[in-house]
Design a protein around this motif. Structure first.
Motif, PDB file in Angstrom:
ATOM      1  N   ALA A   1       3.676   2.092  13.773  1.00 51.16           N
ATOM      2  CA  ALA A   1       3.377   2.481  15.155  1.00 51.16           C
ATOM      3  C   ALA A   1       4.127   3.746  15.552  1.00 51.16           C
ATOM      4  O   ALA A   1       3.612   4.564  16.316  1.00 51.16           O
ATOM      5  N   GLU A   2       5.337   3.914  15.042  1.00 49.01           N
ATOM      6  CA  GLU A   2       6.102   5.113  15.362  1.00 49.01           C
ATOM      7  C   GLU A   2       5.544   6.338  14.637  1.00 49.01           C
ATOM      8  O   GLU A   2       5.568   7.451  15.172  1.00 49.01           O
ATOM      9  N   GLN A   3       5.033   6.131  13.432  1.00 50.21           N
ATOM     10  CA  GLN A   3       4.449   7.252  12.689  1.00 50.21           C
ATOM     11  C   GLN A   3       3.140   7.710  13.294  1.00 50.21           C
ATOM     12  O   GLN A   3       2.800   8.899  13.227  1.00 50.21           O
ATOM     13  N   PHE A   4       2.391   6.783  13.871  1.00 47.93           N
ATOM     14  CA  PHE A   4       1.071   7.101  14.437  1.00 47.93           C
ATOM     15  C   PHE A   4       1.013   6.625  15.889  1.00 47.93           C
ATOM     16  O   PHE A   4       0.346   5.631  16.211  1.00 47.93           O
ATOM     17  N   PRO A   5       1.712   7.306  16.773  1.00 47.44           N
ATOM     18  CA  PRO A   5       1.749   6.849  18.177  1.00 47.44           C
ATOM     19  C   PRO A   5       0.388   6.875  18.854  1.00 47.44           C
ATOM     20  O   PRO A   5       0.189   6.190  19.861  1.00 47.44           O
TER      21      PRO A   5
ATOM     22  N   PRO B   1      -5.763 -13.472   4.248  1.00 53.53           N
ATOM     23  CA  PRO B   1      -6.876 -12.514   4.166  1.00 53.53           C
ATOM     24  C   PRO B   1      -6.748 -11.416   5.209  1.00 53.53           C
ATOM     25  O   PRO B   1      -6.337 -11.660   6.343  1.00 53.53           O
ATOM     26  N   VAL B   2      -7.109 -10.201   4.799  1.00 44.56           N
ATOM     27  CA  VAL B   2      -7.039  -9.057   5.697  1.00 44.56           C
ATOM     28  C   VAL B   2      -8.277  -9.066   6.591  1.00 44.56           C
ATOM     29  O   VAL B   2      -9.404  -9.087   6.105  1.00 44.56           O
ATOM     30  N   GLY B   3      -8.057  -9.016   7.874  1.00 33.68           N
ATOM     31  CA  GLY B   3      -9.179  -9.008   8.807  1.00 33.68           C
ATOM     32  C   GLY B   3      -9.740  -7.615   8.991  1.00 33.68           C
ATOM     33  O   GLY B   3      -9.389  -6.669   8.285  1.00 33.68           O
ATOM     34  N   THR B   4     -10.631  -7.486   9.943  1.00 33.84           N
ATOM     35  CA  THR B   4     -11.256  -6.204  10.219  1.00 33.84           C
ATOM     36  C   THR B   4     -11.617  -6.115  11.694  1.00 33.84           C
ATOM     37  O   THR B   4     -11.906  -7.138  12.326  1.00 33.84           O
ATOM     38  N   VAL B   5     -11.581  -4.899  12.217  1.00 35.29           N
ATOM     39  CA  VAL B   5     -12.033  -4.682  13.594  1.00 35.29           C
ATOM     40  C   VAL B   5     -13.447  -4.128  13.594  1.00 35.29           C
ATOM     41  O   VAL B   5     -14.006  -3.853  14.651  1.00 35.29           O
ATOM     42  N   ARG B   6     -14.010  -3.946  12.403  1.00 37.83           N
ATOM     43  CA  ARG B   6     -15.318  -3.310  12.313  1.00 37.83           C
ATOM     44  C   ARG B   6     -16.350  -4.240  11.672  1.00 37.83           C
ATOM     45  O   ARG B   6     -17.263  -3.793  11.003  1.00 37.83           O
ATOM     46  N   SER B   7     -16.166  -5.519  11.850  1.00 37.70           N
ATOM     47  CA  SER B   7     -17.133  -6.467  11.327  1.00 37.70           C
ATOM     48  C   SER B   7     -18.471  -6.259  12.038  1.00 37.70           C
ATOM     49  O   SER B   7     -18.538  -6.242  13.262  1.00 37.70           O
TER      50      SER B   7
ATOM     51  N   ARG C   1      -1.799  -3.134   9.526  1.00 37.50           N
ATOM     52  CA  ARG C   1      -0.700  -4.076   9.746  1.00 37.50           C
ATOM     53  C   ARG C   1      -0.354  -4.827   8.455  1.00 37.50           C
ATOM     54  O   ARG C   1       0.823  -5.031   8.134  1.00 37.50           O
ATOM     55  N   SER C   2      -1.383  -5.205   7.720  1.00 43.86           N
ATOM     56  CA  SER C   2      -1.171  -5.999   6.513  1.00 43.86           C
ATOM     57  C   SER C   2      -0.371  -5.231   5.468  1.00 43.86           C
ATOM     58  O   SER C   2       0.562  -5.761   4.860  1.00 43.86           O
TER      59      SER C   2
END
Length: 973
Positions: free
Chosen positions: A280-284, A553-559, A294-295
């Protein structure tokens, strides 16, 4: 240990020759600074272990070796070479101690001093106590001879057993008597100055460390050989009393020790140190990181302790670029260095990534660290042009003149807290781009490190200080894939952290890439590697082979549910044919033309893209009326939205370099993320259509309401589908009910026969498998990302059930045979694995690195359109305001870098072919261009300007003509 100052090391262009001892000391001390400032801590540790020494002693040994790189210059045939420019200097040659050898030595042939170094070093090191037992190729002193003999870019042949048994390695050109004595005295004095470095406690250095040392020696030599460095040290040398005595040389070394850090810093070399920050600090700007981001952050935290490989597989739009940059800082920190190389499939994607990496670096570096853009045409990219690189060529206000007179904007080259990333002049020169702390470029720049090309040691030392990120790891044919596997093998052996990114990678291919790295690292074949999830990731430790995968399992926001509609078309460009390709395209885009929205039409060939664009322009004129001007692109690149009616653009690889850059930037502004301030997505109800080839398939951040695509292998289709509804915040027209990909397939089910015009762009085996697999799913949506891995793997399944198994078998045999041939060719041309003992095979090719291809079929000719009037005067623009330059503005008519860049910004790439045989004198560039290698290879493409219009050039039955809207048009006469 008084050395003779008349033995010179540098002479060309100097008032008097610079003594060899001075250059040896300079190089050794600069090598020490490079050890401290350019090699990351993990590489220093590896080299120290490879030498069997502690860190301090290893540093001193490498400095000694670097200093001895030019010891072969102490020989009669080399020293005699300064007579013409500096008569009287070589008195050493005329004294009695040489006279008795004069007749013999005058009869010997010329020999390069680097080869003399390779022959002399084994005996000189033997006198210092280096082991003399064992076979020559496995003796450390012989290996050091090869390392130092390779400082001009090619490793010499290894010394033979019988050559070890005679004086000076059997090379009579080295000279005996006083010549041999001077060599020993130079070695003894240099060794004494460096604190008598110990003898390494190993039989030989592992080749993965040997090539890094060789690269460091070359860099140290180049820095010490800079004109301003030599001139300054020359004056200091002769201003001392009794030059050449131990005291005078020691004083010289003390001064150089103080100067060396500044020399290295001025070149732009050093570390890239990133601040220790979480994601989060690298990509504000990312307020809510994606599940994949996150994973990986959580999965790698406190788990990475050394070199390793991270494989990330996810659909487009899941934030893989940010994942890679974050992981690179974590993995780099684990090996004591945070340099990064971001390698991409094309120049266009590399140019775009340069902007993103630069912005990331400016936000996250603790101090300045230079960034290079590394591909053949990097100088053309506006944001990468050096601050003093603008062209002096002026003309009228035409698109071409704006390119030729452009002054680059460098305001973004520095950030807050005084951090700067602009690359130095030194790093911008040939072979040096990968030496920068941070590099962005095409994958070819890294792959050439596994081809036996000159100076590949520079690529090795450049790669050794970085975390290497390979984007779009799925996108290469069998030839390039084989090179990538060998590169991963070497990176594993060198302890270089690697990040692989892919959207469509088969499970077996994914495991093979990781296995290649681990095999090179010496931790076994890892046959039991798991297949990463999708989306997902896998990390393998380069020291233990231990594998980390996500705990959940890694989720997705683009399902999303993707509608893939297969439209069967006749491959004709006659719009009157109801099931013809154009008729279907017009039908699918009808609502867009009337109600607005954004669409892409992706064609297989440039010619078909041009035909589709031309037909769409005529069709839209019929919809919008005779006043339709949405296709008019004269305002492109100015920031203005031109014309009326549906916006229409064409983008492919055969535009002049400046024009393609303009079109790419415009496409990104129209079809990019709607929340970016530079994005000007056409507001509804206005429509926008981009007709393109595969150039928009990878890495470009484009978002469409619908994509129409020619049939392509499944992996490519899914890549293209990643450009449909890419960003959730984008407003959609009412007719766009959901993400939709329209595939234009063969007219009859199961045939999947590529049109003749496609040539061998795609394997018919993969086309048939893709078409049949899609047919089975017709009517069912594709779950993204849930179904992606199964679809990609399914196309390659051995048990694939075809409706025409005999035809598929025939095509499969052809595809597998072609893959085997490409893999076999790669095995023939690439360097051996890093277990090799003899270094000679790593650089034994005579090929020009500027001409070599790491992808089969990628060879192109650089065409420069020139415009001739009735008087046969030639111009660079159709308006005839910019004369074709016959010479440059530099000394002796040479072209400046800016002038070369300005001309090459106008060239158009076109494939090699039989048409080249029809080229004549009118296609050759002016004579003065031959002094500049990149201009010498340009082929002029004359265009005749007449009252009736512009005619291109004919080559037998082929006519080539450059059009501003269409690019290079190739038509049969």
């Amino acid at each position: 240990m008084v050395v003779d100052s008349r033995l010179w090391g540098k002479a060309k262009g100097l008032e008097r020759p610079y003594p060899l001892m001075g250059h040896l000391v300079d190089t050794a001390l600069i090598a020490g600074v490079l050890w401290d400032e350019a090699l990351e801590a993990g590489q220093r540790e590896r080299i120290a272990a490879a030498l069997g020494l502690g860190m301090r002693d290893a540093r001193q040994v490498v400095m000694l070796w670097a200093g001895l790189h030019d010891i072969g210059k102490i020989m009669p045939v080399f020293q005699d070479a300064a007579r013409d420019e500096h008569p009287g200097h070589c008195a050493f040659l005329d004294e009695l101690r040489y006279a008795h050898d004069r007749d013999r030595d005058s009869r010997v042939g010329r020999v390069g001093h680097e080869h003399a170094t390779a022959k002399a070093i084994p005996g000189l090191l033997g006198a210092l106590g280096y082991p003399v037992d064992g076979m020559a190729e496995y003796q450390l002193r012989c290996q050091v001879g090869q390392i130092l003999g390779g400082h001009h870019g090619r490793y010499p042949l290894g010394i033979e057993e019988d050559e070890l048994e005679v004086a000076e390695g059997g090379m009579v050109e080295l000279g005996r008597g006083a010549w041999a004595q001077e060599r020993h005295e130079h070695v003894a004095l240099l060794r004494d100055l460096l604190g008598e470095p110990p003898v390494p406690q190993v039989e030989a250095v592992p080749v993965a460390s040997a090539v890094v040392i060789a690269g460091l020696v070359i860099v140290a030599d180049w820095l010490a050989s800079q004109e301003h460095v030599v001139e300054g040290r020359l004056t200091a040398w002769f201003n001392r009393p009794e030059p050449g005595t131990p005291g005078a040389v020691r004083a010289h070394a003390a001064e150089m020790s103080a100067l060396a850090p500044g020399i290295v810093a001025d070149a732009g070399l050093g570390h890239a140190v990133f601040q220790a920050r979480d994601f989060a600090e690298q990509f504000p700007e990312i307020t809510d990181p994606h599940p994949l981001q996150r994973s990986v952050e959580q999965g790698l935290r406190d788990k990475v302790s050394g070199p390793g490989i991270l494989l990330v597989t996810a659909p487009t739009g899941e934030g893989k670029t940010e994942v890679a940059l974050h992981a690179a800082t974590v993995m780099g920190d684990a090996v004591g260095g945070s340099g990064v190389l971001f390698a991409l499939p094309t120049q266009a994607t590399a140019n775009q990534m340069y902007e993103r990496v630069r912005d990331f670096a400016l936000r996250n570096l603790t101090d300045s660290a230079q960034i290079t853009l590394t591909h053949r045409d990097a100088d053309f990219h506006e944001r990468y042009q050096s601050a003093d690189g603008s062209s002096a060529t002026k003309g009228a206000d035409t698109p071409e003149s704006r390119v030729l007179s452009h002054d680059a904007d460098h305001s973004a080259a520095s950030g807050g807290d005084g951090v700067s990333v602009e690359a130095s002049r030194w790093l911008r020169q040939r072979w040096r781009g990968l030496l920068a702390p941070i590099s962005v470029g095409t994958i070819d720049q890294a792959l050439m490190g596994v081809l036996p090309l000159r100076y590949n040691a520079l690529r090795h030392v450049g790669l050794a200080g970085k975390t290497v990120v390979v984007d779009e790891a799925h996108s290469y044919d069998a030839f390039t894939h084989a090179l990538l596997l060998r590169l991963l093998n070497w990176l594993g052996a060198m302890g270089v952290p690697v990040v692989l990114l892919s959207a469509t990678l088969t499970g077996e291919t994914a495991r093979g890439l990781v296995r290649a790295y681990l095999t090179g690292a010496g931790v076994g074949s890892s046959a039991g590697l798991p297949t990463p999830g999708y989306p997902g990731w896998l990390y393998a430790d380069g020291r233990t082979g231990a594998v980390i995968t996500p705990s959940t399992p890694v989720g997705t926001v683009r399902s999303r549910a993707l509608d893939i509609t297969v439209r069967r078309v006749t491959h004709t460009y006659d719009p009157s044919v109801s099931d013809g390709r154009l008729s279907v395209v017009f039908e699918e885009l009808e609502q867009l033309a009337r109600a607005g929205g954004c669409a892409a039409v992706i064609c297989t060939t440039v010619g078909e893209a041009q035909d589709t664009y031309t037909a769409l322009r005529a069709h839209l004129t019929g919809i919008h009326g005779p006043g339709y001007t949405g296709w008019d692109d004269r305002a492109s690149g100015t920031g203005e939205t031109p014309g009326e009616g549906t916006l229409l653009r064409l983008l492919h690889s055969r535009f002049p370099a400046y024009r393609r850059a303009e079109l790419t930037a415009e496409a990104e502004s129209w079809f990019g993320r709607g929340d970016k301030k530079e994005t000007r997505r056409p507001p509804l109800p206005r429509g926008a259509i981009l007709v393109a080839t595969q150039v928009i398939e990878q890495s470009l951040d484009l978002d469409f309401d619908v994509v129409l695509s020619d049939l392509a292998p499944m992996a490519q289709l899914l890549q293209r589908a990643g450009r449909v509804w890419r960003h959730s915040a984008t407003p959609r027209p009412a007719w766009a009910a959901g993400p939709r990909l329209v595939v234009l397939a063969s007219p009859a089910h199961g045939t999947a026969k590529a049109p003749r015009s496609w040539g061998d762009v795609y394997s018919e085996s993969l086309l048939q498998r893709t078409e049949e697999l899609l047919a089975l799913r017709q009517g069912a949506t594709v779950a993204i990302p849930g179904d992606v891995q199964a679809l990609v793997d399914g196309v390659y399944a051995e048990e694939f059930r075809s409706q025409d198994p005999d035809e598929l078998f025939r095509r499969d045999i052809g595809r597998l045979g072609d893959d085997m041939a490409r893999q076999g060719l790669a095995n023939l041309v690439m360097i051996p694995p890093p277990a090799v003992a003899d270094l000679h095979g790593l650089t034994n090719s005579e090929a020009d690195a500027d001409l070599i291809a790491t992808r089969l079929g990628a060879d192109t000719v650089q065409l420069l359109p020139v415009y001739q009037d009735a008087d046969d005067h030639r111009w660079l623009d159709e308006a005839r305001t910019i004369p074709l330059p016959t010479r440059g503005s530099g000394r002796d008519g040479r072209f400046t870098r800016a002038e070369v860049r300005a001309v090459l910004n106008l060239v158009v790439p076109y494939r090699h072919g039989a048409w080249r045989a029809a080229c004549t004198a009118e296609h050759r560039p002016p004579a003065a261009w031959r002094k500049e290698p990149r201009l010498a290879r340009v082929v002029l493409l004359p265009h005749r300007v007449t009252p009736q219009g512009v005619r291109g050039s004919s080559f037998g039955d082929l006519n080539l003509r450059v059009d501003h809207a269409l690019g290079l048009r190739a038509e049969d006469r």
